[in-house]
Design a protein around this motif. Structure first.
Motif, PDB file in Angstrom:
ATOM      1  N   GLY A   4      44.078  36.116  29.415  1.00 37.45           N
ATOM      2  CA  GLY A   4      43.118  35.140  29.448  1.00 37.45           C
ATOM      3  C   GLY A   4      43.355  34.197  28.099  1.00 37.45           C
ATOM      4  O   GLY A   4      42.649  33.337  28.093  1.00 37.45           O
ATOM      5  N   THR A   5      43.915  34.892  27.073  1.00 39.07           N
ATOM      6  CA  THR A   5      43.917  34.174  25.840  1.00 39.07           C
ATOM      7  C   THR A   5      45.182  33.134  25.911  1.00 39.07           C
ATOM      8  O   THR A   5      45.306  32.312  25.061  1.00 39.07           O
ATOM      9  N   VAL A   6      46.210  33.345  26.827  1.00 35.97           N
ATOM     10  CA  VAL A   6      47.342  32.644  26.753  1.00 35.97           C
ATOM     11  C   VAL A   6      47.563  31.672  27.992  1.00 35.97           C
ATOM     12  O   VAL A   6      48.541  30.913  28.083  1.00 35.97           O
ATOM     13  N   THR A   7      46.684  31.802  28.942  1.00 35.13           N
ATOM     14  CA  THR A   7      46.568  31.006  30.116  1.00 35.13           C
ATOM     15  C   THR A   7      45.456  31.081  30.781  1.00 35.13           C
ATOM     16  O   THR A   7      44.622  31.777  30.747  1.00 35.13           O
ATOM     17  N   ARG A   8      45.174  29.928  31.568  1.00 34.42           N
ATOM     18  CA  ARG A   8      43.700  30.046  32.364  1.00 34.42           C
ATOM     19  C   ARG A   8      44.145  31.074  33.397  1.00 34.42           C
ATOM     20  O   ARG A   8      44.806  31.095  34.093  1.00 34.42           O
ATOM     21  N   THR A   9      42.846  31.932  33.492  1.00 34.44           N
ATOM     22  CA  THR A   9      43.067  33.090  34.497  1.00 34.44           C
ATOM     23  C   THR A   9      41.763  33.010  35.240  1.00 34.44           C
ATOM     24  O   THR A   9      40.550  32.948  34.889  1.00 34.44           O
ATOM     25  N   TYR A  10      41.892  33.206  36.722  1.00 32.69           N
ATOM     26  CA  TYR A  10      40.906  33.633  37.735  1.00 32.69           C
ATOM     27  C   TYR A  10      41.016  34.824  38.226  1.00 32.69           C
ATOM     28  O   TYR A  10      42.065  35.320  38.699  1.00 32.69           O
ATOM     29  N   VAL A  11      39.843  35.473  38.515  1.00 38.84           N
ATOM     30  CA  VAL A  11      39.859  36.701  39.178  1.00 38.84           C
ATOM     31  C   VAL A  11      38.745  36.678  40.342  1.00 38.84           C
ATOM     32  O   VAL A  11      37.467  36.880  40.567  1.00 38.84           O
ATOM     33  N   PRO A  12      39.318  36.147  41.441  1.00 38.88           N
ATOM     34  CA  PRO A  12      38.369  36.153  42.795  1.00 38.88           C
ATOM     35  C   PRO A  12      38.078  37.541  43.357  1.00 38.88           C
ATOM     36  O   PRO A  12      39.109  38.275  43.413  1.00 38.88           O
ATOM     37  N   GLN A  13      36.821  37.607  43.679  1.00 41.42           N
ATOM     38  CA  GLN A  13      36.706  38.811  44.622  1.00 41.42           C
ATOM     39  C   GLN A  13      36.789  38.623  45.926  1.00 41.42           C
ATOM     40  O   GLN A  13      36.134  37.721  46.758  1.00 41.42           O
ATOM     41  N   LEU A  14      37.648  39.369  46.564  1.00 33.64           N
ATOM     42  CA  LEU A  14      38.032  39.371  47.808  1.00 33.64           C
ATOM     43  C   LEU A  14      36.801  39.981  48.714  1.00 33.64           C
ATOM     44  O   LEU A  14      36.479  41.125  48.233  1.00 33.64           O
ATOM     45  N   PRO A  15      36.469  39.154  49.905  1.00 32.89           N
ATOM     46  CA  PRO A  15      35.520  39.804  50.666  1.00 32.89           C
ATOM     47  C   PRO A  15      35.850  40.990  51.426  1.00 32.89           C
ATOM     48  O   PRO A  15      36.899  41.052  51.628  1.00 32.89           O
ATOM     49  N   GLY A  16      34.873  41.941  51.131  1.00 34.79           N
ATOM     50  CA  GLY A  16      34.947  43.108  51.742  1.00 34.79           C
ATOM     51  C   GLY A  16      35.711  44.284  50.731  1.00 34.79           C
ATOM     52  O   GLY A  16      36.278  45.439  51.330  1.00 34.79           O
ATOM     53  N   TRP A  17      36.231  43.783  49.447  1.00 29.81           N
ATOM     54  CA  TRP A  17      36.907  44.800  48.938  1.00 29.81           C
ATOM     55  C   TRP A  17      36.293  44.826  47.497  1.00 29.81           C
ATOM     56  O   TRP A  17      36.116  43.867  47.026  1.00 29.81           O
ATOM     57  N   PRO A  18      36.438  45.958  46.751  1.00 29.58           N
ATOM     58  CA  PRO A  18      36.873  47.178  47.591  1.00 29.58           C
ATOM     59  C   PRO A  18      35.760  48.243  48.029  1.00 29.58           C
ATOM     60  O   PRO A  18      36.194  49.169  48.886  1.00 29.58           O
ATOM     61  N   ASP A  19      34.589  47.610  48.237  1.00 32.42           N
ATOM     62  CA  ASP A  19      33.574  48.769  48.651  1.00 32.42           C
ATOM     63  C   ASP A  19      33.008  48.318  49.980  1.00 32.42           C
ATOM     64  O   ASP A  19      32.196  49.102  50.188  1.00 32.42           O
ATOM     65  N   GLY A  20      33.672  47.428  50.578  1.00 36.71           N
ATOM     66  CA  GLY A  20      32.832  47.106  51.987  1.00 36.71           C
ATOM     67  C   GLY A  20      34.016  47.175  53.013  1.00 36.71           C
ATOM     68  O   GLY A  20      35.023  47.464  53.008  1.00 36.71           O
ATOM     69  N   LYS A  21      33.513  46.501  53.968  1.00 39.99           N
ATOM     70  CA  LYS A  21      34.277  46.347  55.142  1.00 39.99           C
ATOM     71  C   LYS A  21      34.736  45.007  55.419  1.00 39.99           C
ATOM     72  O   LYS A  21      33.981  44.023  55.140  1.00 39.99           O
ATOM     73  N   PRO A  22      36.004  44.555  55.663  1.00 39.49           N
ATOM     74  CA  PRO A  22      36.213  43.198  55.533  1.00 39.49           C
ATOM     75  C   PRO A  22      35.591  42.566  56.721  1.00 39.49           C
ATOM     76  O   PRO A  22      35.380  43.037  57.912  1.00 39.49           O
ATOM     77  N   PRO A  23      35.152  41.360  56.358  1.00 36.32           N
ATOM     78  CA  PRO A  23      34.443  40.383  57.292  1.00 36.32           C
ATOM     79  C   PRO A  23      35.357  40.305  58.717  1.00 36.32           C
ATOM     80  O   PRO A  23      36.630  40.262  58.605  1.00 36.32           O
ATOM     81  N   ALA A  24      34.596  39.664  59.550  1.00 37.80           N
ATOM     82  CA  ALA A  24      35.337  39.380  61.044  1.00 37.80           C
ATOM     83  C   ALA A  24      36.493  38.261  60.687  1.00 37.80           C
ATOM     84  O   ALA A  24      36.421  37.549  60.155  1.00 37.80           O
ATOM     85  N   GLY A  25      37.429  38.612  61.281  1.00 37.50           N
ATOM     86  CA  GLY A  25      38.728  37.514  61.154  1.00 37.50           C
ATOM     87  C   GLY A  25      39.841  38.024  60.129  1.00 37.50           C
ATOM     88  O   GLY A  25      40.960  37.489  59.838  1.00 37.50           O
ATOM     89  N   ILE A  26      39.293  38.914  59.165  1.00 34.30           N
ATOM     90  CA  ILE A  26      40.219  39.336  58.317  1.00 34.30           C
ATOM     91  C   ILE A  26      40.771  40.825  58.672  1.00 34.30           C
ATOM     92  O   ILE A  26      40.036  41.824  58.704  1.00 34.30           O
ATOM     93  N   GLY A  27      42.014  40.815  59.154  1.00 33.00           N
ATOM     94  CA  GLY A  27      42.475  42.106  59.581  1.00 33.00           C
ATOM     95  C   GLY A  27      43.916  42.376  58.858  1.00 33.00           C
ATOM     96  O   GLY A  27      44.508  43.302  59.368  1.00 33.00           O
TER      97      GLY A  27
END
Length: 73
Positions: A4-27
């Motif tokens: 993050g000090t040398v480039t813009r960094t994004y860390v998106p949280q993926l739905p259902g990951w890591p602690d849950g069940k993926p939402p409908a439509g994510i298979g």
């Protein structure tokens, strides 16, 4: 040196990951990749470097090259 000090960094949280069940439509990893595309589009990012761990690593590995210019690390 932290990434993050040398480039813009994004860390998106993926739905259902890591602690849950993926939402409908994510298979599949491709479905998650489509969510990342939506995330990048919402931010107006046309070129990116994808770095991932666990499911994020699979997304980067399987990134469809025809979607946009991206490098994989």
């Amino acid at each position: 040196m932290a990434l993050g000090t040398v480039t813009r960094t994004y860390v998106p949280q993926l739905p259902g990951w890591p602690d849950g069940k993926p939402p409908a439509g994510i298979g599949s990893v491709q479905d998650y990749a489509a969510l990342v595309v939506e995330f990048l589009d919402a931010l107006g990012i046309e070129k990116s470097t994808l770095v991932g761990h666990s499911i994020g690593g699979w997304i980067a590995y399987m990134w469809p090259p025809h979607i946009r210019t991206a490098s994989r690390a």
